[in-house]
Design a protein around this motif. Structure first.
Motif, PDB file in Angstrom:
ATOM      1  N   UNK A  81       0.842  -1.197   0.000  1.00  0.00           N
ATOM      2  CA  UNK A  81       0.000   0.000   0.000  1.00  0.00           C
ATOM      3  C   UNK A  81       0.880   1.251   0.000  1.00  0.00           C
ATOM      4  N   UNK A  82       0.259   2.389  -0.315  1.00  0.00           N
ATOM      5  CA  UNK A  82       0.991   3.649  -0.253  1.00  0.00           C
ATOM      6  C   UNK A  82       1.270   4.005   1.204  1.00  0.00           C
ATOM      7  N   UNK A  83       2.460   4.516   1.504  1.00  0.00           N
ATOM      8  CA  UNK A  83       2.763   4.904   2.887  1.00  0.00           C
ATOM      9  C   UNK A  83       1.847   6.012   3.399  1.00  0.00           C
ATOM     10  N   UNK A  84       1.317   6.828   2.473  1.00  0.00           N
ATOM     11  CA  UNK A  84       0.354   7.858   2.831  1.00  0.00           C
ATOM     12  C   UNK A  84      -0.951   7.599   2.085  1.00  0.00           C
ATOM     13  N   UNK A  85      -2.022   8.158   2.625  1.00  0.00           N
ATOM     14  CA  UNK A  85      -3.301   8.099   1.940  1.00  0.00           C
ATOM     15  C   UNK A  85      -3.335   9.254   0.949  1.00  0.00           C
ATOM     16  N   UNK A  86      -2.810   8.985  -0.260  1.00  0.00           N
ATOM     17  CA  UNK A  86      -2.702  10.026  -1.272  1.00  0.00           C
ATOM     18  C   UNK A  86      -4.057  10.314  -1.898  1.00  0.00           C
ATOM     19  N   UNK A  87      -4.408  11.576  -1.963  1.00  0.00           N
ATOM     20  CA  UNK A  87      -5.679  11.973  -2.558  1.00  0.00           C
ATOM     21  C   UNK A  87      -5.567  11.977  -4.076  1.00  0.00           C
ATOM     22  N   UNK A 119      -5.661  14.476  -5.862  1.00  0.00           N
ATOM     23  CA  UNK A 119      -4.805  15.603  -6.245  1.00  0.00           C
ATOM     24  C   UNK A 119      -3.346  15.181  -6.372  1.00  0.00           C
ATOM     25  N   UNK A 120      -2.936  14.184  -5.587  1.00  0.00           N
ATOM     26  CA  UNK A 120      -1.550  13.715  -5.617  1.00  0.00           C
ATOM     27  C   UNK A 120      -1.363  12.467  -6.470  1.00  0.00           C
ATOM     28  N   UNK A 121      -2.393  11.648  -6.567  1.00  0.00           N
ATOM     29  CA  UNK A 121      -2.233  10.335  -7.195  1.00  0.00           C
ATOM     30  C   UNK A 121      -2.980  10.196  -8.507  1.00  0.00           C
ATOM     31  N   UNK A 122      -3.986  11.037  -8.715  1.00  0.00           N
ATOM     32  CA  UNK A 122      -4.855  10.835  -9.873  1.00  0.00           C
ATOM     33  C   UNK A 122      -5.917   9.798  -9.552  1.00  0.00           C
ATOM     34  N   UNK A 166      -3.508  16.551  -9.963  1.00  0.00           N
ATOM     35  CA  UNK A 166      -3.511  17.997 -10.191  1.00  0.00           C
ATOM     36  C   UNK A 166      -2.275  18.638  -9.568  1.00  0.00           C
ATOM     37  N   UNK A 167      -1.709  17.974  -8.562  1.00  0.00           N
ATOM     38  CA  UNK A 167      -0.427  18.414  -8.020  1.00  0.00           C
ATOM     39  C   UNK A 167       0.648  17.686  -8.814  1.00  0.00           C
ATOM     40  N   UNK A 168       1.195  18.346  -9.812  1.00  0.00           N
ATOM     41  CA  UNK A 168       2.132  17.715 -10.730  1.00  0.00           C
ATOM     42  C   UNK A 168       3.472  17.438 -10.067  1.00  0.00           C
ATOM     43  N   UNK A 169       4.288  16.603 -10.736  1.00  0.00           N
ATOM     44  CA  UNK A 169       5.632  16.321 -10.239  1.00  0.00           C
ATOM     45  C   UNK A 169       6.433  17.614 -10.132  1.00  0.00           C
ATOM     46  N   UNK A 222      -5.072  10.597   7.205  1.00  0.00           N
ATOM     47  CA  UNK A 222      -5.684  11.821   6.693  1.00  0.00           C
ATOM     48  C   UNK A 222      -5.192  12.018   5.267  1.00  0.00           C
ATOM     49  N   UNK A 223      -6.100  12.365   4.361  1.00  0.00           N
ATOM     50  CA  UNK A 223      -5.756  12.460   2.944  1.00  0.00           C
ATOM     51  C   UNK A 223      -4.662  13.489   2.701  1.00  0.00           C
ATOM     52  N   UNK A 224      -3.684  13.106   1.902  1.00  0.00           N
ATOM     53  CA  UNK A 224      -2.597  14.004   1.507  1.00  0.00           C
ATOM     54  C   UNK A 224      -2.979  14.644   0.177  1.00  0.00           C
TER      55      UNK A 224
END
Length: 761
Positions: free
Chosen positions: A491-497, A499-502, A587-590, A644-646
């Motif tokens: 799993x992802x170490x964070x709960x990516x939203x 906006x971060x993951x697509x 939406x939060x690009x690299x 909490x969503x990142x």
């Protein structure tokens, strides 16, 4: 303030209160329609501040890769998304561009409510070239030629007065900047509108080569296969600077500069749809946040009045002026306010309260030391100045670096933070001082109106430093262990939203109208239960029953369950044309993430250098950065543990913690520096650090409690998304208070004992 007396104090008090009332009136109700003043009706009104997509909504425009692009790949599309992001920044730093599906790009522009106007201003994205006209026709082989970087050498125009073949000398990538300006003609001395160009190093060479060969001849600026300007070369131009004159007015100059500034897109795009969308958080989100902020602000005012009495009155009036100036500036410069921007304001209010707490505590210390009230006020402000200025300048450095190197919501945060710092410095050091003296000369001259700071014995914090260090290390390791555990489980170490993951963007048409608040209160909770994720964002298309719902990637059974729920429980239209499911990129690009990371690193280095210079000791700077990193790692660990969503607010949250952490650290270091200057040979350094922490303990508690109250009120009264934003902020505030008392001074002490200069006995 020697020239002030009671009579003048009364006059000054009345004038000052009238000014505050007038500023408040403008913020609440706006200016009348005073054309002679350049003001229009309701200008200055806080309600007119441009709000982001999360708070108010805006316009969404979708483009598709044109058929004119025979060969292109995912890299071309990614590069075009990045350049479109630069283009939409002309509307707002909060505007976003992201990939939708395999061949589409969507841009979301906050604050706008006229989609046609936005599309017209945005224009059709295309390629920009600086050219000269070819005297001969070119073959297809010549038109297909490219340089060593893969750029076209020639372009053909088939329509209009400029039809023909053109040699390309520069592209938009060779332009570093373009700005519309007013310039004075050297001959006529009249002001004229021009476009000022700044070239890159490579572009400067190319531009010189072109202009040196075509003196007295026209050149052509071609945008999207259309000549938008044909300036004549006056002379060979070197040095990387040039001007285009002949503009009819500043509007024409600004439009041309805007097109040039965008650069060359990798792909040609066709606009396929545009629509006005509602606020992502619903109409109640902002009103609830404002009510919560007002309640929190009133509690802070009451707290200051209760604790600091007459000095609290002055501090409260200064805070009111601070908020008024902040609102008026956001309006005047048409800055976009979103959740990250609100974070910048919250940090500014916290620092403003902190500054007044420092000042008033100093005044009470001087009174306790036997000084007269008049002397205590003078000395108190003087002694508080260094801590306030140093704390604010370090944070301002961070804000300016974020403005320079950051992008998107990071810039939005930095804008409001920078404005907040400037105004809170002014209000705490000047406005607060002004009102303190007015009140003093109005007759409030007794000690009872100000109080005395109680003399406390030094609390032995440093004796427990090993325990504090161990506790911090355990908490930080726990956060990293959680991240590693999730990674090991696939799993992802964070709960990516999204906006971060697509993820998925699904357009759903309902058979009845739902408001955004109904979506957030009724539909979203049901979707959370069905999909097993809280990362669900909805936007209503204005004037229809359609919603665009963004969430994690939906396929197979999950998508079927999503569709079934909305049809059976909420009346979504059951047709094959409904539920258009499109994969979208983050939406939060690299590039945006990279910009934020580099901006934070550069800001930290700059703050370290400033603290080193001001305190003349690298150990102070090192300890400050260690404490800062400590607080950030604890909050990051909280995100991992709490899930909490990142999203975009994640960056703003961390930056807020950085600002608050460094400010709290500076206050303690300032007191250590002051006490150390009067330290005698044989005095115990550990006792000195403990005494410094104890002397600033009241400030630490009061400042953190008041800021926490503001954030907590927004947390308990806000909608779900705002709760997810304010919860980590509260954790960061608690962590910052802990680190400033238990970690900061201890780290400096350890570094000093380890690396300090040894003196001969």
């Amino acid at each position: 303030m020697k020239k002030m007396n009671k009579t003048r104090g009364i006059v000054y008090a009345i004038l000052s209160l009238v000014i505050i009332a007038c500023l408040g009136g403008i913020v609440l109700f706006g200016l009348p329609n005073w054309k002679w003043l350049g003001a229009y009706k309701d200008s200055g009104k806080a309600a007119n501040i441009t709000q982001g997509l999360d708070l108010k909504g805006g316009v969404s425009v979708t483009y598709q890769v044109s058929d004119d692009n025979p060969k292109w790949d995912a890299t071309d599309l990614s590069d075009t998304v990045y350049k479109m992001q630069q283009r939409v920044n002309q509307f707002s730093t909060e505007a976003t561009a992201y990939k939708e599906g395999d061949d589409r790009i969507t841009v979301d522009i906050p604050g706008a409510n006229d989609a046609d106007e936005v599309v017209e201003r945005l224009g059709k994205p295309g390629s920009l070239y600086f050219c000269t006209k070819s005297s001969t026709d070119l073959t297809e082989e010549q038109l297909a030629e490219t340089d060593e970087n893969g750029n076209k050498k020639y372009v053909q125009l088939t329509d209009g007065n400029y039809a023909g073949y053109y040699q390309i000398w520069l592209t938009g990538d060779d332009i570093a900047d373009a700005q519309g300006q007013q310039s004075s003609d050297s001959k006529t001395k009249k002001s004229e509108a021009v476009v000022s160009l700044t070239f890159t190093d490579a572009g400067s060479t190319k531009f010189y080569n072109m202009t040196s060969q075509y003196v007295g001849q026209p050149t052509y600026i071609i945008y999207d296969n259309e000549v938008i300007s044909n300036p004549t070369v006056q002379s060979a131009i070197s040095g990387g600077q040039a001007q285009i004159d002949g503009m009819a007015d500043m509007d024409e100059a600004n439009n041309l500069a805007s097109n040039i500034r965008i650069g060359t897109l990798n792909l040609s795009l066709d606009e396929i749809s545009h629509k006005v969308v509602s606020a992502q958080l619903g109409s109640d989100a902002l009103s609830k946040s404002i009510k919560a902020g007002i309640i929190g602000f009133i509690i802070i005012i009451l707290f200051l009045l209760l604790v600091y009495r007459i000095a609290g009155v002055a501090a409260s009036l200064a805070l009111v002026v601070f908020v008024e100036l902040e609102m008026l500036t956001l309006n005047a410069f048409d800055l976009t306010l979103s959740l990250p921007g609100i974070a910048g304001i919250i940090l500014g209010i916290g620092m403003a309260v902190d500054a007044n707490v420092i000042i008033n505590a100093r005044i009470r210390e001087e009174i306790a030391a036997g000084k007269t009230v008049k002397s205590a006020i003078t000395i108190g402000f003087d002694k508080a100045k260094s801590a306030i200025v140093d704390g604010n300048i370090t944070t301002l450095i961070a804000a300016l670096v974020l403005l320079w190197r950051g992008s998107g919501t990071v810039q939005g945060f930095a804008q409001t933070l920078a404005i907040s710092i400037v105004f809170q410095l002014f209000t705490s050091l000047f406005v607060s001082k002004w009102f303190v003296w007015i009140l003093y000369y109005l007759g409030f001259q007794g000690e009872k109106f100000y109080g005395k700071e109680k003399t406390r014995k030094a609390i032995h914090f440093l004796k427990k430093r090993v325990v504090f260090f161990a506790l911090s290390i355990i908490v930080i390791i726990g956060g990293f262990a959680t991240m590693i555990g999730y990674s090991a489980a696939g799993k992802d170490p964070f709960f990516l939203s999204v906006e971060f993951k697509g993820g998925s963007s699904v357009t759903v048409d309902f058979d009845k109208e739902y408001t955004m608040d109904q979506f957030n209160d009724e539909i979203k909770p049901a979707l959370v239960d069905t999909l097993g994720t809280s990362d669900i964002q909805g936007q209503k298309e204005t004037g229809s029953n359609k919603f665009v719902i963004k969430t994690k990637k939906l396929e197979g059974d999950e998508f079927d369950a999503f569709e079934k729920l909305l049809i059976e429980k909420f009346g979504a239209v059951d047709s094959k044309d409904n539920f258009q499911n499109t994969m979208i990129s983050a939406t939060v690009s690299k590039e945006m993430r990279s910009d934020a990371v580099w901006a934070t690193i550069i800001a930290t280095i700059c703050m370290l250098i400033y603290i080193w210079i001001r305190f003349k000791d690298i150990k102070f700077a090192s300890a400050a950065v260690i404490a800062l990193i400590h607080d950030v790692l604890v909050v990051i660990g909280f995100y991992a543990v709490s899930r909490v969503a990142v999203g975009t607010t994640f960056i703003a949250c961390l930056l807020t913690i950085v600002g608050y952490s460094i400010n709290a650290t500076i206050v303690i270091f300032d007191r250590i520096r002051e006490n150390k200057a009067s330290m005698k040979r044989g005095d115990d350094l550990e006792e000195l650090v403990d005494l410094s922490i104890t002397q600033t303990l009241t400030r630490t508690i009061y400042s953190n409690v008041t800021t926490f109250i503001m954030v907590f009120m927004i947390f308990i009264m806000g909608v779900t998304s705002i709760k997810e934003f304010t919860l980590p902020l509260m954790v960061g505030l608690v962590c910052g208070a802990y680190s400033s008392v238990c970690i900061t001074g201890a780290v400096w002490f350890v570094l000093t004992k380890k690396f300090g200069k040894k003196k001969a006995n």
